[in-house]
Design a protein around this motif. Structure first.
Motif, short mmCIF file in Angstrom:
data_model
loop_
_atom_site.label_atom_id
_atom_site.label_comp_id
_atom_site.label_asym_id
_atom_site.label_seq_id
_atom_site.Cartn_x
_atom_site.Cartn_y
_atom_site.Cartn_z
N LEU A 59 0.82 -1.21 0.00
CA LEU A 59 0.00 0.00 0.00
C LEU A 59 0.85 1.27 0.00
CD1 LEU A 59 -2.80 -0.97 2.54
CD2 LEU A 59 -2.82 -1.15 0.05
N LYS A 60 0.41 2.25 -0.75
CA LYS A 60 1.04 3.57 -0.75
C LYS A 60 0.25 4.42 0.25
CE LYS A 60 2.40 3.34 -5.62
NZ LYS A 60 3.69 2.77 -5.35
N THR A 61 0.99 5.03 1.18
CA THR A 61 0.34 5.79 2.24
C THR A 61 0.99 7.15 2.41
OG1 THR A 61 1.80 4.78 3.89
CG2 THR A 61 -0.36 3.73 3.56
N THR A 62 0.32 7.97 3.18
CA THR A 62 0.87 9.25 3.60
C THR A 62 0.60 9.38 5.10
OG1 THR A 62 0.86 11.62 3.17
CG2 THR A 62 -1.25 10.52 3.00
N VAL A 63 1.46 10.12 5.80
CA VAL A 63 1.29 10.28 7.24
C VAL A 63 0.21 11.31 7.52
CG1 VAL A 63 2.42 11.12 9.35
CG2 VAL A 63 3.65 9.60 7.79
N SER A 64 -0.80 10.93 8.32
CA SER A 64 -1.84 11.86 8.74
C SER A 64 -1.42 12.62 9.99
CB SER A 64 -3.14 11.12 9.05
OG SER A 64 -3.65 10.52 7.90
#
Length: 146
Positions: A59-64
């Motif tokens: 999965l490609k994610t970003t930090v919230s």
């Protein structure tokens, strides 16, 4: 001689009342864990968790946001947990070719079922309550139920 402090980043991805877990040997009584790993030389914390999640789960994610900062002094470990948001990718197993502790499953698990995967009631409650006191130093890792 003192050992060097290691920094480990862990990612929490929650979607539709489910949380992303990976299956590997964690402890004798637990086979599932949050995805994550060690921060490599020259890497930011954000780069490290985004890389680890993609390597381990596809999965490609970003930090919230930053969730919790914890210590594991017996292992000279600083443990940093981030809340993530999915921006792409599909769940898949990693290649594991260089891994001494391979991941053999990746799953989105119902939060209310975390106990069946070896997680503590304390951690399950934190997730269900939307991570109260996020962004804070929590002392020992056990204080967040991990």
């Amino acid at each position: 001689m003192s050992s060097l402090l290691q920094v480990r980043v862990t990612g929490v991805l929650v979607e539709n009342e489910k949380i992303l877990l990976v299956k590997q040997n964690v402890t004798s009584d637990r086979n599932w864990s949050l995805p994550g790993g060690r921060v490599e030389q020259g890497e930011t914390l954000e780069d490290a968790i985004v890389r680890e999640i993609e390597e381990e789960t596809g999965l490609k994610t970003t930090v919230s946001k930053l969730l919790y900062l914890c210590d594991k002094p017996d292992a000279s470990l600083l443990h940093i947990t981030f809340l993530l948001q999915r921006i792409g990718g599909e769940i898949r197993l990693p290649s594991n070719e260089f891994d001494s502790n391979p991941i053999n499953d990746v799953a989105m698990v119902p939060i209310h079922n975390l106990g069946a995967y070896g997680f503590t009631e304390k951690f399950m409650t934190l997730v269900q309550n939307g991570f109260p006191e996020s962004g804070s130093y929590k002392g020992l890792k056990s204080n967040i139920g991990l």
